[in-house]
Design an enzyme around this catalytic site. Structure first.
Site, PDB file in Angstrom:
ATOM      1  N   ASP A  35      39.491  20.795  21.550  1.00 17.89           N
ATOM      2  CA  ASP A  35      39.474  21.863  22.556  1.00 17.89           C
ATOM      3  C   ASP A  35      38.834  23.132  22.005  1.00 17.89           C
ATOM      4  OD1 ASP A  35      39.937  22.929  25.048  1.00 17.89           O
ATOM      5  OD2 ASP A  35      42.025  23.466  24.649  1.00 17.89           O
ATOM      6  N   GLY A  36      38.220  23.903  22.897  1.00 17.48           N
ATOM      7  CA  GLY A  36      37.691  25.219  22.527  1.00 17.48           C
ATOM      8  C   GLY A  36      36.173  25.294  22.496  1.00 17.48           C
ATOM      9  N   ASN A  37      35.515  24.264  22.994  1.00 18.81           N
ATOM     10  CA  ASN A  37      34.034  24.285  23.003  1.00 18.81           C
ATOM     11  C   ASN A  37      33.495  25.437  23.857  1.00 18.81           C
ATOM     12  OD1 ASN A  37      34.291  21.929  21.598  1.00 18.81           O
ATOM     13  ND2 ASN A  37      33.455  20.593  23.184  1.00 18.81           N
ATOM     14  N   HIS A  52      29.713  22.250  23.713  1.00 21.10           N
ATOM     15  CA  HIS A  52      29.879  20.784  23.664  1.00 21.10           C
ATOM     16  C   HIS A  52      28.871  20.183  22.684  1.00 21.10           C
ATOM     17  CE1 HIS A  52      32.659  21.270  26.848  1.00 21.10           C
ATOM     18  NE2 HIS A  52      31.784  21.448  27.815  1.00 21.10           N
ATOM     19  N   SER A  80      38.996  14.233  30.289  1.00 19.06           N
ATOM     20  CA  SER A  80      40.231  13.869  30.986  1.00 19.06           C
ATOM     21  C   SER A  80      39.949  13.588  32.461  1.00 19.06           C
ATOM     22  CB  SER A  80      41.249  15.005  30.859  1.00 19.06           C
ATOM     23  OG  SER A  80      40.890  16.098  31.691  1.00 19.06           O
ATOM     24  N   GLU A  82      41.292  15.061  34.723  1.00 15.73           N
ATOM     25  CA  GLU A  82      41.268  16.392  35.351  1.00 15.73           C
ATOM     26  C   GLU A  82      39.945  17.125  35.111  1.00 15.73           C
ATOM     27  OE1 GLU A  82      44.081  15.447  33.520  1.00 15.73           O
ATOM     28  OE2 GLU A  82      45.402  15.156  35.247  1.00 15.73           O
ATOM     29  N   LEU A 146      37.833   1.253  10.267  1.00 12.97           N
ATOM     30  CA  LEU A 146      38.449   2.213  11.196  1.00 12.97           C
ATOM     31  C   LEU A 146      38.274   1.798  12.660  1.00 12.97           C
ATOM     32  CD1 LEU A 146      39.637   5.179  11.613  1.00 12.97           C
ATOM     33  CD2 LEU A 146      37.251   5.900  11.841  1.00 12.97           C
TER      34      LEU A 146
END
Ligand code: IPE
Ligand code: IPE
Ligand code: MG
Length: 271
Positions: A35-37, A52, A80, A82, A146
């Site tokens: 978060d925070g782009n 982004h 998301s 949303e 991974l």
């Protein structure tokens, strides 16, 4: 064997953080709410989409670090259910950046033995995005290192509802409509079936909320919030999160062993 020389330069901050990490007690699954782009771009008087774009470097570094630490799983929250509320141009750019990332990164996912799996209502994305996602998933499906899950068109509540519907269809098909299910059967039908729950949940940009991410799976995850904005998130921040994680006292609703003896004594006194 973890190659420490690939994780830190001699004399670096990363090296001093790495010394504080017990490599035998690493989290097995790290989930990150990136978060925070937008704020990162705004602080530079740039359009949000530049945030982004800059965030891709952080994605690359987080995934590469997880692979070098030989973690079993990393899950990144990228879009998301949303997020469709955002301006069309921002959504289109995010999808374009995702396709670009997949094309550029596939070779490195292969050479690092990383298995890539998108989770969420993936088929609700644009067909051109779905094609790229499925291609990367298929190409990396035989890799054994991974597991890199990316949450796209993902919602925790949507996942739970999708799971309920999947289970109902299954039970109808088996003519077992009155069956009673338990937690482990339910978990086996989530998007993340067969994947251990995250033990460490990281959120960047300082927001203290879960925003509909992995609601079922984070029941007992340790939460680490960092104020750093996602495009500035680097290996050292991941190391800081792991140091913080290892300082936690995970009780899972129980008590520490020493304390439990005290309780027995107290009980005996009571009797
Ligand atoms: C996270 O950054 C990226 C996505 C949700 C796709 P944001 O775009 O939410 O950035 P802020 O929160 O507005 O700063
Ligand atoms: C969460 O970030 C979603 C992703 C990181 C993909 P948001 O920026 O969308 O969440 P809110 O709106 O701050 O809760
Ligand atoms: Mg945000």
């Amino acid at each position: 064997m973890i190659d420490l020389s690939k994780l830190a330069e001699p004399g670096s901050i990363e090296e001093s953080l790495l010394e504080k990490i017990d490599l035998k007690r690493l989290p097995r699954h790290i989930a990150i709410i990136m978060d925070g782009n937008g704020r990162w771009a705004k602080s530079r008087h740039l359009p949000r989409v530049e945030g982004h774009r800059a965030g891709i470097t952080s994605v690359r570094e987080a995934v590469e670090t997880a692979a070098r630490l030989e973690l079993p799983v990393i899950t990144l929250y990228a879009f998301s259910v949303e997020n469709w509320k955002r301006p069309r141009y921002e959504i289109a750019t995010l999808m374009m950046l995702l396709k670009e990332y997949l094309r550029k990164e596939l070779a490195s996912l292969m050479s690092n033995n990383i298995r890539f799996v998108p989770i969420g209502r993936v088929d609700g994305l644009d067909p051109s995005v779905v094609r790229e996602l499925r291609y990367a998933e298929e190409q990396t499906s035989r890799n054994t290192g991974l597991l890199f899950q990316i949450a796209l068109n993902y919602g925790g509540r949507a996942e739970i509802v999708d799971t309920v519907n999947r289970i109902m269809a299954l039970l109808r098909e088996r003519e077992m409509s009155d069956a009673v299910i338990d937690e482990s059967f339910f978990a086996d039908h989530l998007y993340t079936a067969n994947v251990d729950d995250p033990d460490l949940l990281i959120r960047t940009s300082g927001e203290m909320r879960v925003s509909n991410f992995l609601l079922w799976q984070i029941a007992y995850a340790e939460i680490h919030v960092n104020k750093v904005l996602w495009p500035d998130f680097r290996r050292r921040h991941l190391f800081e999160a792991i140091v913080d994680f290892q300082s936690r006292d995970r009780r899972f609703g129980g008590v520490e062993e020493n304390d439990s003896e005290m309780f027995i004594e107290a009980d005996e006194n009571h009797a």
